[in-house]
Design a protein around this motif. Structure first.
Motif, short mmCIF file in Angstrom:
data_model
loop_
_atom_site.label_atom_id
_atom_site.label_comp_id
_atom_site.label_asym_id
_atom_site.label_seq_id
_atom_site.Cartn_x
_atom_site.Cartn_y
_atom_site.Cartn_z
N ARG A 92 3.02 5.70 -2.76
CA ARG A 92 4.52 6.64 -3.54
C ARG A 92 4.90 6.54 -4.15
O ARG A 92 5.01 7.97 -4.68
N VAL A 93 4.66 5.88 -5.24
CA VAL A 93 4.57 5.82 -6.96
C VAL A 93 3.87 6.92 -6.98
O VAL A 93 3.93 7.69 -7.81
N ASP A 143 -0.61 8.87 4.69
CA ASP A 143 -1.33 8.30 5.91
C ASP A 143 0.31 8.39 7.47
O ASP A 143 1.22 7.43 7.05
N PRO A 144 0.34 9.11 8.23
CA PRO A 144 1.66 8.57 8.50
C PRO A 144 1.80 7.88 9.60
O PRO A 144 2.87 6.75 10.45
N ARG A 145 0.09 7.26 10.06
CA ARG A 145 0.55 5.51 10.45
C ARG A 145 1.26 4.83 10.14
O ARG A 145 1.60 3.51 10.29
N GLU A 188 0.83 -1.24 0.12
CA GLU A 188 0.05 0.28 -0.15
C GLU A 188 1.05 1.07 -0.08
O GLU A 188 0.76 1.86 -0.53
N TYR A 189 1.63 1.32 0.81
CA TYR A 189 3.24 2.80 0.89
C TYR A 189 3.90 2.36 -0.76
O TYR A 189 3.75 4.11 -1.25
N ALA A 205 5.08 5.17 9.90
CA ALA A 205 5.11 4.51 11.19
C ALA A 205 5.72 3.36 10.81
O ALA A 205 7.15 2.25 11.22
N ILE A 206 5.10 2.14 10.23
CA ILE A 206 4.98 0.47 10.26
C ILE A 206 6.27 0.08 9.59
O ILE A 206 6.68 -0.43 9.78
N VAL A 207 6.02 0.53 8.33
CA VAL A 207 7.34 0.33 6.83
C VAL A 207 8.33 1.35 7.55
O VAL A 207 9.08 0.41 7.67
#
Length: 1027
Positions: free
Chosen positions: A114-115, A128-130, A109-110, A133-135
């Motif tokens: 980003r793409v 989403d900053p959350r 998803e991230y 954070a996980i990545v």
């Protein structure tokens, strides 16, 4: 410990008002969710309401429980949303299936976000900053666990340069991690812009190392098109010691192998001029000389003063000052001579370095290698020539093409010299092709190229009264000789183009100019070629369109718009096709930057321009294995209404996948079984282009049924592709090679075979044994960079479907498979290394055995039965009279003497055998076979040596050897470090090609190892017959 059998009690506690009871229930449900999720799912709304309740303090725990339940329900998107809401409670270090699945989902998803963010800056702030954070927690976990390669891969996919730099810097072996990252950036990063950002980061990290890997740094700078920094690095290296100088030469050779002419010329021009260095040296020497002259005059004053009768203290003082000045002058002279020597060494190194970058040195060394190691089989050509009917001009021309390819770069034109009458039967365009073939044979003969072609070239800048076909072919040949290195011949070709109005000569001059000025974007040349295009001549216009593309290759110039506009205006299909290919060349390697133009071409109503759009896709995304490009090509391959477009779309897959040849047979396997013959032909050539020289068993299996296809042109393409795949493959490594050669021989000798198939078989012979069996088709260099000239040459070669003379462009994709070791003086020292595999696996194929004119086996003589009975009676009579002691009759004695002289010995031997063995049958076993020695498991090779790409992994350098290679790759041009520099060096004696004679003269020098035609045995030595 009590085992729970139901979660109903805990779910009931969620309805309680007291927060402590709810917390207790959620804690237990979190541990039981994997087992009781079906029961919990019935009350999922209650858990969701707890998460949304702002007054509930443990809402993150409620989110974690909800995430696990949704995970088991298969709702990964909802599960991910609640996992993000769980914050730090979602532990990425947990080794459960739930965590691993959601982390993968989170990263995907991230990456997608980003793409999108990179394509439009507005969406960058919406991530989403959350999720971030996980990545980041996952990346930190990889680095703390020592899984740096995994961290580098995730950082590249997520386009996080900060994390990428952190992962590389924290790794134990930074240099190895940088090499790994460089390899990933070339194979897994789709977007060109981001790839360049990664390469800049790699360069910065390399330069921060105590001992940078300059070979990799300069490769990165070449990808970034930064000739200035490359020139600075090379200049600093040659100012160092011999080891640094060897490294500079190695960098230059590696850059040359990529064949990116504009970049190499920019690097060369950015380096200091050796003449300037020499002039500065002269200034230093002049200063020293003048100071010496001044000091000598001081010495004369001192001498005259000493001899004077009026010598005083002042004069003596002046004399002391003169001596001191003389001593200072001596030290200055010594310092000046040492600095002068240093400048001389520097200038010499600079000249050598520029010779490598300009291509003069490597081309000369490759020419020597191909000439000295030529193993072309002239008997094969003779067999083809004898089997081809003179009336069949297609096969006649194909034989000429095959000869040119077999001897590409070897300068050996023996076959043409020995068959001048046969060659003279070529007329019109066949004569054009025959003359141009000399350019392939003498390719790289830069110093003598023009003199070799002089008998055929236009005289006085225009037509010299000879055949325009020969003159046009000669200009095309000059371009082939100077391909990608045409500084010395460009002006002559330009004048020849300006001084003629003949479309045939214009055709040859345009092709020659395009080759000589490949990728230089020379405005003057472009305008002259454009003026030829605007004459609207079909023959000259087609070549002009291709030449404009060659000139502007990879520039993505706006001139592509002009070419497209004229393609819409003209009515000539040949011109439109030439311009379509030219436009495709202009966007070479530009990837997504070319998408607008590609979209415009592929949506055009004219099928020829859509055809060009397929090649634009192929060349823009060459070697990237880009999924989007593959998807678009496959769409056109099955949906376009034009057979030409469908064929080009399938064929283009070979270019896009040339960096991953193992994927091509799998992707085109279904297309190779298509009902459409054009699609099958495209599939065959796609496999040949992508898997060239690999000997891939999957490729051979796919092509084998196509070589016996019902359609003649499919068989033609399959035969040529099979030859590409099996180049430099021996029968010991793949038995299909022997079967394929026998199949080619059968097709060539079969008088009832279709002309198209026979032409394919003849060309397959030329490709299979190309370059004297010392070259292979390489679309990528050993460093992973695409060889622009090779890819361009292969793309234009495929246009032979419409125009046979373009077959010669395949020679641009040939690369010598050689190990050429050089010392600091760029000479080849005698040096041995080991190929740790049986010699037969990578040896030259055995030469064709010449047909024997006389047999050494004595055949039995036919004897009439009456003669046999008469001889038996005579012998019986002789035996009876001999036993009785009577003399023999004269006539019987004569007959016996004439007969028994040849057969008595054998008869006696037979009788003896019969007597010994009784009635047993005697079988003639012939001469006893000698015991064959077992083949050695390794082979010692001497510098320079033929090293096939698949052989490189078996090459080993023996310990204790005097010379050590600067780089690990055991092929190409390799600089050798002398570990014992005080000992004299024994150099390899080179076998240089003949240079003085034009190609039309008979009696050219032929290397001793090239196979003569009809090589008869020498007559016996004189002897005295003793009866």
């Amino acid at each position: 410990m009590t085992v729970a059998s139901s979660a109903s009690g805990l779910l009931a506690m969620l309805q309680e008002q007291h927060p402590a009871l709810k917390l207790y229930a959620l804690n237990n449900l979190n541990y039981l969710a994997d087992h009781f999720w079906p029961e919990i799912s019935t009350n999922i709304s209650t858990i969701e309401s707890l998460y949304e309740d702002e007054c509930f303090e443990e809402k993150q725990l409620a989110a974690l429980v909800a995430s696990k339940v949704f995970y088991h329900l298969g709702e990964l998107n909802d599960s991910l949303i609640y996992a993000l809401g769980a914050g730090p409670l979602f532990d990425v270090s947990e080794e459960s299936e739930y965590v691993q699945t959601l982390v993968a989902k989170c990263i995907d998803e991230y990456v997608a976000l980003r793409v999108k963010a990179s394509e439009s800056t507005e969406e960058a702030a919406n991530i989403d900053p959350r999720l971030v954070a996980i990545v980041e927690r996952m990346l930190d976990k990889c680095m703390s666990d020592g899984k740096f390669q995994q961290a580098v891969g995730i950082a590249l996919e997520c386009r996080r340069l900060d994390k990428l730099e952190q992962a590389i810097s924290k790794s134990e072996n930074v240099s190895a991690m940088l090499s790994y990252c460089l390899r990933l950036s070339q194979t897994h990063v789709d977007k060109r812009e981001f790839r360049h950002e990664v390469l800049r980061l790699i360069v910065n990290l390399y330069q921060g190392l105590p001992s940078p890997d300059y070979l990799s740094v300069c490769q990165c700078l070449m990808f970034l098109d930064d000739p200035g920094n490359v020139a600075n690095i090379l200049d600093e290296l040659i100012k160092g010691d011999k080891v640094d100088t060897l490294l500079a030469y190695q960098v230059a050779f590696d850059l040359f192998e990529n064949e990116y002419q504009p970049f190499l010329l920019n690097v060369r021009d950015s380096l200091p001029d050796p003449q300037t260095t020499s002039s500065s040296k002269m200034v230093v020497e002049g200063t020293v000389t003048s100071s010496i002259e001044n000091d000598s005059s001081v010495g004369n004053v001192e001498t005259s003063a000493a001899n004077s009768p009026l010598t005083g203290a002042g004069v003596l003082l002046d004399g002391t000052a003169g001596r001191q000045a003389a001593e200072d002058t001596t030290s200055t002279t010594e310092h000046g001579s040492s600095s002068s020597q240093e400048l001389s060494v520097y200038a010499d190194r600079m000249v050598k370095l520029k010779g490598i970058l300009s291509g003069e040195t490597p081309i000369h060394l490759a020419l020597q290698f191909l000439y000295g190691r030529n193993r072309s089989d002239l008997l094969t050509l003779k067999t083809i020539k004898q089997s081809v009917e003179m009336r069949n001009s297609v096969c006649h021309s194909a034989t000429i093409y095959a000869n040119a390819l077999m001897h590409a770069g070897t300068t050996v034109d023996t076959f043409l010299r020995e068959n001048l009458d046969w060659l003279s039967r070529a007329t019109n365009w066949a004569k054009f092709s025959a003359t141009a073939g000399l350019g392939v044979i003498h390719r790289g003969h830069l110093q003598q190229g023009r003199s070799l072609m002089a008998p055929y070239l236009p005289q006085n800048g225009g037509s010299g009264g000879g055949s325009p076909y020969s003159e046009g072919g000669a200009l095309y040949a000059l371009g082939l000789i100077h391909a990608n290195h045409g500084e010395g011949i460009k002006q002559f070709l330009l004048e020849s183009l300006r001084n003629t109005n003949n479309e045939v000569i214009q055709h040859g001059a345009c092709l020659g100019l395009g080759l000589a000025a490949l990728g230089t974007a020379d405005e003057e040349v472009y305008e002259d070629i454009k003026s030829v295009l605007y004459t609207d001549s079909a023959v000259a216009g087609e070549a002009a369109g291709i030449a404009m593309g060659l000139l502007m290759v990879g520039t993505a110039s706006e001139k592509a718009g002009e070419m497209l506009a004229y393609a819409h205006d003209t009515q000539h299909e040949k011109i439109i096709r030439g311009l379509a290919i030219g436009i495709a060349l202009v966007v070479y390697g530009r990837e997504e930057e070319a998408d607008t133009l590609i979209e415009q071409m592929t949506r055009d109503q004219d099928p020829i321009l859509r055809y060009g759009g397929m090649y634009a896709l192929a060349l823009a995304y060459r070697g990237t294995a880009n999924n989007s490009a593959i998807r678009r090509l496959l769409h056109f391959a099955v949906s376009d209404v034009s057979d030409d477009v469908r064929r080009a779309a399938v064929l283009a897959l070979g270019f896009v996948l040339c960096s991953e040849p193992e994927q091509t047979p799998r992707i085109v396997s279904l297309l190779s079984e298509s009902y459409n013959a054009h699609v099958r032909y495209g599939a065959a050539l796609a496999v040949g282009i992508s898997c060239a020289g690999s000997g891939s068993s999957e490729a051979v299996s796919l092509l084998e049924p196509l070589t016996s296809d019902a359609v003649d042109f499919v068989r033609q393409g399959a035969l040529m592709s099979m030859a590409m795949v099996l180049m430099q493959t021996t029968e010991a490594r793949d038995p299909h090679v022997g079967t394929f050669r026998r199949q080619l021989e059968k097709i060539v000798l079969d008088k009832h075979e279709d002309t198209m198939s026979k032409m394919g078989a003849i060309l397959a012979y030329g490709i299979l044994d190309a370059g004297g069996r010392n070259v292979s088709i390489m679309l990528q260099s050993r460093t992973g960079h695409d060889r622009a000239m090779a890819v361009v040459g292969m793309a234009i070669f495929t246009q032979f479907w419409y125009w046979y003379p373009l077959i010669y462009f395949i020679s641009l994709s040939f690369a010598p498979t050689a190990f050429i070791g050089l010392n600091h003086e760029l000479k080849m020292p005698k040096f041995e290394f080991i190929s740790d595999i049986r010699p037969s696996i990578f040896s030259y194929p055995p030469p064709t055995a010449p047909p024997s004119t006389s047999s050494n086996i004595k055949l039995p003589m036919a004897v009439l039965s009456t003669s046999a009975r008469a001889k038996a009676r005579a012998k019986k009579e002789v035996d009876s009279k001999a036993s009785a002691g009577k003399p023999l009759p004269r006539e019987v004695n004569t007959n016996l003497s004439s007969d028994s002289s040849g057969s008595t010995e054998g008869t006696e031997k037979d009788l003896t055998t019969t007597t010994r063995d009784g009635d047993a049958m005697e079988v003639d076993t012939g001469p006893e076979k000698k015991a064959t020695n077992a083949e050695p498991s390794s082979e010692v090779l001497s510098n320079p040596a033929r090293v096939v790409p698949l052989q490189e992994k078996y090459i080993k350098f023996p310990e204790g050897c005097r010379f050590a290679p600067v780089k690990k790759t055991p092929s190409g041009f390799v600089m050798l470090r002398d570990l014992d520099p005080l000992e004299p060096v024994e150099l390899v004696s080179t076998n240089a090609p003949s240079t003085g004679l034009p190609s039309s003269n008979v009696g050219a020098t032929v290397p001793a190892n090239s196979m003569p035609v009809d090589d008869e045995p020498a007559p016996p030595e004189p002897f005295v017959y003793v009866p």
